[in-house]
Design a protein around this motif. Structure first.
Motif, PDB file in Angstrom:
ATOM      1  N   UNK A  12       0.826  -1.209   0.000  1.00  0.00           N
ATOM      2  CA  UNK A  12       0.000   0.000   0.000  1.00  0.00           C
ATOM      3  C   UNK A  12       0.859   1.257   0.000  1.00  0.00           C
ATOM      4  N   UNK A  13       1.916   1.240   0.819  1.00  0.00           N
ATOM      5  CA  UNK A  13       2.799   2.404   0.898  1.00  0.00           C
ATOM      6  C   UNK A  13       3.525   2.613  -0.427  1.00  0.00           C
ATOM      7  N   UNK A  14       4.005   1.531  -1.022  1.00  0.00           N
ATOM      8  CA  UNK A  14       4.715   1.634  -2.299  1.00  0.00           C
ATOM      9  C   UNK A  14       3.813   2.179  -3.398  1.00  0.00           C
ATOM     10  N   UNK A  15       2.556   1.750  -3.398  1.00  0.00           N
ATOM     11  CA  UNK A  15       1.621   2.252  -4.417  1.00  0.00           C
ATOM     12  C   UNK A  15       1.385   3.750  -4.242  1.00  0.00           C
ATOM     13  N   UNK A  16       1.323   4.214  -2.994  1.00  0.00           N
ATOM     14  CA  UNK A  16       1.184   5.655  -2.751  1.00  0.00           C
ATOM     15  C   UNK A  16       2.439   6.398  -3.204  1.00  0.00           C
ATOM     16  N   UNK A  17       3.601   5.808  -2.943  1.00  0.00           N
ATOM     17  CA  UNK A  17       4.858   6.434  -3.362  1.00  0.00           C
ATOM     18  C   UNK A  17       4.951   6.517  -4.883  1.00  0.00           C
ATOM     19  N   UNK A  18       4.481   5.482  -5.557  1.00  0.00           N
ATOM     20  CA  UNK A  18       4.502   5.487  -7.023  1.00  0.00           C
ATOM     21  C   UNK A  18       3.609   6.602  -7.566  1.00  0.00           C
TER      22      UNK A  18
ATOM     23  N   UNK B 262      15.998 -12.196  -3.411  1.00  0.00           N
ATOM     24  CA  UNK B 262      16.794 -10.974  -3.308  1.00  0.00           C
ATOM     25  C   UNK B 262      16.091  -9.837  -4.038  1.00  0.00           C
ATOM     26  N   UNK B 263      16.009  -8.705  -3.365  1.00  0.00           N
ATOM     27  CA  UNK B 263      15.311  -7.552  -3.927  1.00  0.00           C
ATOM     28  C   UNK B 263      16.181  -6.309  -3.769  1.00  0.00           C
ATOM     29  N   UNK B 264      16.067  -5.414  -4.716  1.00  0.00           N
ATOM     30  CA  UNK B 264      16.783  -4.150  -4.620  1.00  0.00           C
ATOM     31  C   UNK B 264      18.266  -4.277  -4.934  1.00  0.00           C
ATOM     32  N   UNK B 265      18.932  -3.133  -4.868  1.00  0.00           N
ATOM     33  CA  UNK B 265      20.367  -3.039  -5.159  1.00  0.00           C
ATOM     34  C   UNK B 265      21.059  -2.431  -3.947  1.00  0.00           C
TER      35      UNK B 265
ATOM     36  N   UNK C 189      10.670   1.152  -7.126  1.00  0.00           N
ATOM     37  CA  UNK C 189       9.319   1.055  -6.582  1.00  0.00           C
ATOM     38  C   UNK C 189       8.409   0.212  -7.456  1.00  0.00           C
ATOM     39  N   UNK C 190       8.432   0.445  -8.764  1.00  0.00           N
ATOM     40  CA  UNK C 190       7.533  -0.291  -9.649  1.00  0.00           C
ATOM     41  C   UNK C 190       7.857  -1.783  -9.660  1.00  0.00           C
ATOM     42  N   UNK C 191       9.145  -2.117  -9.571  1.00  0.00           N
ATOM     43  CA  UNK C 191       9.539  -3.529  -9.555  1.00  0.00           C
ATOM     44  C   UNK C 191       9.123  -4.208  -8.253  1.00  0.00           C
ATOM     45  N   UNK C 192       9.322  -3.513  -7.132  1.00  0.00           N
ATOM     46  CA  UNK C 192       8.978  -4.111  -5.837  1.00  0.00           C
ATOM     47  C   UNK C 192       7.466  -4.302  -5.711  1.00  0.00           C
ATOM     48  N   UNK C 193       6.696  -3.353  -6.248  1.00  0.00           N
ATOM     49  CA  UNK C 193       5.239  -3.516  -6.265  1.00  0.00           C
ATOM     50  C   UNK C 193       4.866  -4.780  -7.028  1.00  0.00           C
ATOM     51  N   UNK C 194       5.453  -4.958  -8.195  1.00  0.00           N
ATOM     52  CA  UNK C 194       5.161  -6.136  -9.018  1.00  0.00           C
ATOM     53  C   UNK C 194       5.540  -7.425  -8.300  1.00  0.00           C
TER      54      UNK C 194
ATOM     55  N   UNK D  28       5.902  -7.967  -4.980  1.00  0.00           N
ATOM     56  CA  UNK D  28       5.052  -8.237  -3.820  1.00  0.00           C
ATOM     57  C   UNK D  28       3.671  -8.710  -4.277  1.00  0.00           C
ATOM     58  N   UNK D  29       3.152  -8.123  -5.346  1.00  0.00           N
ATOM     59  CA  UNK D  29       1.857  -8.574  -5.868  1.00  0.00           C
ATOM     60  C   UNK D  29       1.917 -10.036  -6.288  1.00  0.00           C
ATOM     61  N   UNK D  30       3.020 -10.431  -6.897  1.00  0.00           N
ATOM     62  CA  UNK D  30       3.162 -11.827  -7.302  1.00  0.00           C
ATOM     63  C   UNK D  30       3.218 -12.739  -6.071  1.00  0.00           C
ATOM     64  N   UNK D  31       3.948 -12.323  -5.055  1.00  0.00           N
ATOM     65  CA  UNK D  31       4.047 -13.115  -3.823  1.00  0.00           C
ATOM     66  C   UNK D  31       2.676 -13.291  -3.185  1.00  0.00           C
ATOM     67  N   UNK D  32       1.889 -12.213  -3.128  1.00  0.00           N
ATOM     68  CA  UNK D  32       0.594 -12.242  -2.461  1.00  0.00           C
ATOM     69  C   UNK D  32      -0.525 -12.793  -3.344  1.00  0.00           C
TER      70      UNK D  32
END
Length: 210
Positions: A19-25, A57-60, A67-72, A74-78
């Motif tokens: 939810x926070x990431x989507x707001x940040x995007x 592993x996520x991020x660098x 942000x857009x990658x992490x949203x994608x 997490x959505x796949x995980x959930x």
């Protein structure tokens, strides 16, 4: 995607992160560090890294997360990279309000059926276009409309019976707003939402401050 032995608290926090990431995007944030994301989510950075480490592993390092990658991810995980069809059982004040709530559609949850036993409600059209079916039609409609999750907003006395009907119709996921703990077989996952329990927690914390 299937993972085993993931703590429920981690799954709940992933939803918060999403939810926070989507707001940040929406605020045009492209990259975010775990430290900044942690501040927005009310946790510490180590917790975010630990939660994500369950799934890979996520991020660098030294840069952060796109942000857009992490949203994608997490959505796949959930399991949110798809649409989930919901059936509302009990179209009273609470049920009607939940169906109207736009946040469900925003996150991929669509009310595709609604049921009640009140003859004054059965057959009526809801603002979203749904026609209220009689609960006796539940099994047939659930199969016709490919319903995945049942939402119960009936009086407590009817909740267990409705849960049984949903399970017999092939529903293995139930969100229960009735003020009673319903019992389901191991094949079914139920989340009981009792607002008074949350209020009890608030009352306790307020009381300890006096």
């Amino acid at each position: 995607m299937k993972f085993t032995k993931i703590p429920l608290a981690t799954i709940n926090r992933l939803s918060v992160y999403l939810r926070v990431l989507e707001d940040l995007l929406e605020d045009n944030t492209d990259v975010i560090s775990s430290e900044r994301l942690a501040r927005h989510c009310g946790v510490n950075p180590a917790q975010i890294r630990k939660d994500l480490a369950y799934f890979g592993e996520f991020g660098v390092r030294g840069v952060g997360y796109r942000v857009v990658d992490l949203i994608s991810q997490i959505k796949e995980i959930l399991g949110l990279n798809r649409t989930w069809n919901l059936a509302m059982v009990g179209v009273g004040n609470l049920g009607s309000a939940l169906i109207r709530h736009g946040n469900f559609i925003k996150h991929g949850y669509v009310f595709a059926a609604a049921f009640d036993i009140d003859p004054e409600k059965v057959g009526k059209k809801l603002p979203n276009g749904l026609i209220i079916n009689h609960v006796d039609e539940l099994e047939e409609v659930v199969k016709e409309r490919n319903i995945h999750i049942g939402v119960i907003a009936t009086p407590a006395s009817a909740a267990q019976s409705v849960a049984n009907q949903l399970i017999l119709a092939g529903i293995n996921g139930i969100l229960n707003f009735a003020p009673v703990q319903i019992q389901v077989p191991d094949c079914c996952h139920v989340e009981n939402i009792d607002f008074t329990i949350k209020l009890d927690s608030i009352a306790y914390h307020l009381s300890t401050n006096f």
